[in-house]
Design a protein around this motif. Structure first.
Motif, PDB file in Angstrom:
ATOM      1  N   HIS A   7       1.065  -1.119   0.101  1.00 59.94           N
ATOM      2  CA  HIS A   7      -0.036   0.089  -0.078  1.00 59.94           C
ATOM      3  C   HIS A   7       1.022   1.402  -0.072  1.00 59.94           C
ATOM      4  CE1 HIS A   7      -3.341   2.661   2.336  1.00 59.94           C
ATOM      5  NE2 HIS A   7      -2.997   2.947   0.840  1.00 59.94           N
ATOM      6  N   ALA A   8       1.059   1.743  -1.159  1.00 58.26           N
ATOM      7  CA  ALA A   8       1.605   3.119  -1.349  1.00 58.26           C
ATOM      8  C   ALA A   8       0.865   4.373  -1.173  1.00 58.26           C
ATOM      9  CB  ALA A   8       2.408   3.146  -2.674  1.00 58.26           C
ATOM     10  N   ASN A   9       1.088   4.779   0.036  1.00 60.51           N
ATOM     11  CA  ASN A   9       0.030   5.950   0.705  1.00 60.51           C
ATOM     12  C   ASN A   9       1.117   6.860   1.621  1.00 60.51           C
ATOM     13  OD1 ASN A   9      -2.487   7.351   0.531  1.00 60.51           O
ATOM     14  ND2 ASN A   9      -2.454   6.846   2.566  1.00 60.51           N
ATOM     15  N   ARG A  10       1.068   8.017   1.290  1.00 54.07           N
ATOM     16  CA  ARG A  10       1.870   8.867   2.166  1.00 54.07           C
ATOM     17  C   ARG A  10       1.061   9.114   3.693  1.00 54.07           C
ATOM     18  NH1 ARG A  10       5.773  12.609   1.886  1.00 54.07           N
ATOM     19  NH2 ARG A  10       5.623  12.678  -0.251  1.00 54.07           N
ATOM     20  N   ASP A  11       1.286   8.036   4.626  1.00 55.83           N
ATOM     21  CA  ASP A  11       0.629   8.173   6.020  1.00 55.83           C
ATOM     22  C   ASP A  11       1.932   7.647   7.016  1.00 55.83           C
ATOM     23  OD1 ASP A  11       0.633   4.927   6.128  1.00 55.83           O
ATOM     24  OD2 ASP A  11      -0.812   5.458   4.638  1.00 55.83           O
ATOM     25  N   ASP A  12       1.607   7.820   8.292  1.00 55.47           N
ATOM     26  CA  ASP A  12       2.482   7.434   9.140  1.00 55.47           C
ATOM     27  C   ASP A  12       3.028   5.978   9.238  1.00 55.47           C
ATOM     28  OD1 ASP A  12       2.359   9.938  10.194  1.00 55.47           O
ATOM     29  OD2 ASP A  12       0.982   9.693  11.725  1.00 55.47           O
ATOM     30  N   CYS A  34       4.336  -1.365  -5.699  1.00 52.46           N
ATOM     31  CA  CYS A  34       4.127  -0.249  -4.920  1.00 52.46           C
ATOM     32  C   CYS A  34       2.779   0.181  -5.510  1.00 52.46           C
ATOM     33  CB  CYS A  34       4.944   0.822  -4.637  1.00 52.46           C
ATOM     34  SG  CYS A  34       6.516   0.274  -3.900  1.00 52.46           S
ATOM     35  N   LEU A  35       1.428   0.103  -4.764  1.00 54.72           N
ATOM     36  CA  LEU A  35       0.202   0.310  -5.532  1.00 54.72           C
ATOM     37  C   LEU A  35      -0.235   1.668  -4.790  1.00 54.72           C
ATOM     38  CD1 LEU A  35      -2.132  -0.179  -7.269  1.00 54.72           C
ATOM     39  CD2 LEU A  35      -3.044  -1.740  -5.378  1.00 54.72           C
ATOM     40  N   HIS A  36      -0.278   2.677  -5.684  1.00 52.25           N
ATOM     41  CA  HIS A  36      -0.885   3.954  -5.366  1.00 52.25           C
ATOM     42  C   HIS A  36      -1.904   4.211  -5.651  1.00 52.25           C
ATOM     43  CE1 HIS A  36      -0.553   8.339  -3.916  1.00 52.25           C
ATOM     44  NE2 HIS A  36      -0.754   8.642  -5.134  1.00 52.25           N
ATOM     45  N   LYS A  67       2.945  17.051  -8.096  1.00 47.08           N
ATOM     46  CA  LYS A  67       4.337  17.345  -7.665  1.00 47.08           C
ATOM     47  C   LYS A  67       4.264  16.271  -6.197  1.00 47.08           C
ATOM     48  CE  LYS A  67       5.250  21.841  -9.435  1.00 47.08           C
ATOM     49  NZ  LYS A  67       5.584  23.299  -9.122  1.00 47.08           N
ATOM     50  N   GLU A  68       3.340  16.544  -5.548  1.00 45.90           N
ATOM     51  CA  GLU A  68       3.258  15.956  -4.244  1.00 45.90           C
ATOM     52  C   GLU A  68       3.534  14.142  -4.370  1.00 45.90           C
ATOM     53  OE1 GLU A  68       0.029  16.788  -1.883  1.00 45.90           O
ATOM     54  OE2 GLU A  68       0.697  18.918  -1.589  1.00 45.90           O
ATOM     55  N   GLU A  69       2.599  13.851  -5.570  1.00 47.74           N
ATOM     56  CA  GLU A  69       2.666  12.351  -5.801  1.00 47.74           C
ATOM     57  C   GLU A  69       4.206  11.764  -6.256  1.00 47.74           C
ATOM     58  OE1 GLU A  69       0.560  10.087  -9.386  1.00 47.74           O
ATOM     59  OE2 GLU A  69      -0.669  10.440  -7.679  1.00 47.74           O
ATOM     60  N   GLN A  70       4.563  12.706  -6.958  1.00 47.83           N
ATOM     61  CA  GLN A  70       6.074  12.363  -7.521  1.00 47.83           C
ATOM     62  C   GLN A  70       7.056  12.585  -6.429  1.00 47.83           C
ATOM     63  OE1 GLN A  70       7.054  11.354 -10.791  1.00 47.83           O
ATOM     64  NE2 GLN A  70       9.133  10.982  -9.591  1.00 47.83           N
ATOM     65  N   ALA A  71       6.950  13.723  -5.623  1.00 48.83           N
ATOM     66  CA  ALA A  71       8.025  13.452  -4.425  1.00 48.83           C
ATOM     67  C   ALA A  71       8.037  12.316  -3.604  1.00 48.83           C
ATOM     68  CB  ALA A  71       7.608  14.713  -3.552  1.00 48.83           C
ATOM     69  N   PHE A  72       6.569  11.715  -3.247  1.00 53.40           N
ATOM     70  CA  PHE A  72       6.190  10.607  -2.797  1.00 53.40           C
ATOM     71  C   PHE A  72       6.800   9.371  -3.161  1.00 53.40           C
ATOM     72  CE2 PHE A  72       3.067   7.088  -1.572  1.00 53.40           C
ATOM     73  CZ  PHE A  72       3.682   6.693  -0.334  1.00 53.40           C
ATOM     74  N   ARG A  73       6.721   9.292  -4.626  1.00 57.63           N
ATOM     75  CA  ARG A  73       7.437   8.122  -5.216  1.00 57.63           C
ATOM     76  C   ARG A  73       8.675   8.188  -5.299  1.00 57.63           C
ATOM     77  NH1 ARG A  73       6.171   6.429 -11.758  1.00 57.63           N
ATOM     78  NH2 ARG A  73       7.903   5.085 -11.829  1.00 57.63           N
ATOM     79  N   ASP A  74       9.488   9.509  -5.370  1.00 56.88           N
ATOM     80  CA  ASP A  74      10.670   9.373  -5.164  1.00 56.88           C
ATOM     81  C   ASP A  74      11.304   8.948  -3.764  1.00 56.88           C
ATOM     82  OD1 ASP A  74      11.008  10.507  -7.672  1.00 56.88           O
ATOM     83  OD2 ASP A  74      11.213  12.599  -6.884  1.00 56.88           O
ATOM     84  N   VAL A 110      -0.885  -8.688   0.390  1.00 52.92           N
ATOM     85  CA  VAL A 110      -1.083  -7.465   0.640  1.00 52.92           C
ATOM     86  C   VAL A 110      -0.564  -7.015   1.896  1.00 52.92           C
ATOM     87  CG1 VAL A 110      -2.696  -5.568   0.779  1.00 52.92           C
ATOM     88  CG2 VAL A 110      -2.922  -7.361  -1.081  1.00 52.92           C
ATOM     89  N   ILE A 111       0.038  -5.752   1.793  1.00 55.18           N
ATOM     90  CA  ILE A 111       0.547  -5.114   3.051  1.00 55.18           C
ATOM     91  C   ILE A 111       0.168  -3.765   3.373  1.00 55.18           C
ATOM     92  CG2 ILE A 111       2.648  -4.450   4.380  1.00 55.18           C
ATOM     93  CD1 ILE A 111       4.142  -6.244   2.871  1.00 55.18           C
ATOM     94  N   LEU A 112      -0.795  -3.636   4.466  1.00 54.29           N
ATOM     95  CA  LEU A 112      -1.260  -2.495   4.912  1.00 54.29           C
ATOM     96  C   LEU A 112      -0.787  -2.109   6.343  1.00 54.29           C
ATOM     97  CD1 LEU A 112      -5.020  -3.431   4.078  1.00 54.29           C
ATOM     98  CD2 LEU A 112      -3.384  -2.252   2.520  1.00 54.29           C
ATOM     99  N   SER A 113      -1.292  -1.131   6.711  1.00 52.62           N
ATOM    100  CA  SER A 113      -1.113  -0.766   8.323  1.00 52.62           C
ATOM    101  C   SER A 113      -2.422  -0.852   9.083  1.00 52.62           C
ATOM    102  CB  SER A 113      -0.490   0.617   8.370  1.00 52.62           C
ATOM    103  OG  SER A 113       0.845   0.833   7.904  1.00 52.62           O
ATOM    104  N   PRO A 114      -2.372  -0.941  10.530  1.00 59.69           N
ATOM    105  CA  PRO A 114      -3.213  -0.903  11.390  1.00 59.69           C
ATOM    106  C   PRO A 114      -4.376   0.364  11.059  1.00 59.69           C
ATOM    107  CG  PRO A 114      -1.256  -1.370  12.578  1.00 59.69           C
ATOM    108  CD  PRO A 114      -1.023  -0.949  11.323  1.00 59.69           C
ATOM    109  N   ALA A 115      -5.421   0.146  11.262  1.00 60.71           N
ATOM    110  CA  ALA A 115      -6.341   1.163  11.045  1.00 60.71           C
ATOM    111  C   ALA A 115      -6.389   2.327  11.978  1.00 60.71           C
ATOM    112  CB  ALA A 115      -7.868   0.588  11.052  1.00 60.71           C
TER     113      ALA A 115
END
Length: 271
Positions: A7-12, A34-36, A67-74, A110-115
Motif C-alpha cells: 500500500h503506497a500511501n503517504r501516511d505514518d 507499490c500500489l498507489h 508534484k506531491e505524488e512525484q515526491a512521494f514516489r521518489d 497485500v501489506i497494509l497498516s493498522p486502522a
C-alpha cells in the motif's frame, strides 16, 4: 511467494510497511508492487461519501497534487532501491479497495497498516475493512514502528474451523514453514461440524510443520488473543477475517473489527 502488493500511501505507517515488504521480499525472492490509489485528477472529494463532496480541481491544485505524488514516489524509490529487491510502481484511479482487489488476483500478499481513527481516508477502518473483504490474497497488517517484522519468528494461528481460518492457515504457509515455533489457538466452544485445532495441526504435520495446540473456551476473544500472543511471544498472528458479515461485526462487534486497529503484533488476515 512471488508478488507482494504494498500500500503506497503517504501516511505514518508507510515506512514500516516498506521495511516489512523488503524483509519478506528478500527472504522469498519476491517482487514488490507499490500500489498507489487516487481519484481522478479532474475531481476531488471523499470517495467514501457517495460523491456528495466532489468538485472540479483547479489546474494549479492539480499540479500541486502531481508534484506531491512525484515526491512521494521518489521517497519510495530511495527506500527500496538501496536494497537488492525487485519492484515497480503502479497507480490506480478510484476506490482503493477496488484497486487492491484487481491487483491481488495475481498477488500473494497485500501489506497494509493498522486502522487509524479517520474513516474517510486510506488509513481508516472503512478502507481497511473493505480491503480485507475485497482482496484476493492474504493481507498482512504490519506492526508499529518499533516492532520489526520477523520472517522466522513465532506464529500464533487462531483457529475456529471456519473457511476463513482455513484460508488464513494456507495463506500463512510460507511463514509457517520458516517459523521458529507455531501454536494453534482454539477460542470458544468447539463445533462438532468443524475441524478442530488437532485437525489443523495434523494438516500442518503433513508439510513437516510441527505445531502445538491450545484451547481456551471462555472469556473475551480479543483479550484472549492479546494475552495468548504475549505469553507465546508471537511475532505474527494469522487469523480468518470477518467470519460473519463485515456489517454484523461493525454493529455487534467481533474479533476482526477489534484486531484491525491493534499495533502490538503483525497480523495476517484471510477472508
Amino acid at each position: 511467494m512471488h508478488r507482494i502488493i504494498l500500500h503506497a500511501n503517504r501516511d505514518d505507517g508507510f515506512d514500516v510497511r516498506v521495511e516489512a515488504a523488503m524483509a519478506i521480499a528478500r527472504v522469498f525472492n519476491a517482487h514488490i508492487t507499490c500500489l498507489h490509489s487516487r481519484q481522478n485528477m479532474t475531481v476531488t472529494g471523499d470517495v467514501y461519501a457517495a460523491g456528495m463532496f466532489t468538485a472540479v480541481l483547479p489546474p494549479s491544485i492539480e499540479e500541486d497534487i502531481r508534484k506531491e505524488e512525484q515526491a512521494f514516489r521518489d521517497h519510495c524509490s530511495r527506500m527500496i532501491e538501496s536494497e537488492d529487491v525487485s519492484w515497480d510502481w503502479k497507480v490506480r484511479l478510484g476506490l482503493p479497495e477496488r484497486a487492491f482487489a484487481r491487483e491481488s488476483v495475481l498477488g500473494d500478499l497485500v501489506i497494509l497498516s493498522p486502522a487509524g481513527e479517520d474513516i474517510g481516508d486510506q488509513s481508516g477502518e472503512t478502507f481497511l475493512g473493505r480491503t480485507l473483504v475485497a482482496a484476493g490474497c492474504p493481507v498482512l497488517v504490519a506492526p508499529r514502528a518499533e516492532v520489526r517484522f520477523a520472517t522466522e519468528g513465532r506464529v500464533l494461528l487462531l483457529w475456529n474451523g471456519s473457511p476463513e481460518a482455513g484460508r488464513a492457515l494456507k495463506g500463512a504457509m510460507p511463514f509457517l514453514r520458516r517459523a521458529a515455533a507455531v501454536r494453534i489457538l482454539g477460542i470458544g466452544e468447539a463445533r462438532s461440524d468443524r475441524p478442530g485445532p488437532e485437525d489443523a495441526a495434523r494438516y500442518l504435520s503433513r508439510a513437516d510443520i510441527r505445531a502445538e495446540t491450545r484451547e481456551v473456551a471462555n472469556g473475551d476473544a480479543e483479550d484472549i488473543v492479546q494475552d495468548e500472543a504475549a505469553a507465546f511471544e508471537a511475532d505474527l498472528i494469522a487469523m480468518g477475517a470477518y467470519g460473519r458479515s463485515r456489517f454484523s461485526e461493525l454493529i455487534l462487534g467481533g474479533v476482526t473489527q477489534s484486531m484491525i486497529s491493534q499495533t502490538r503484533h503483525a497480523i495476517l488476515f484471510a477472508h
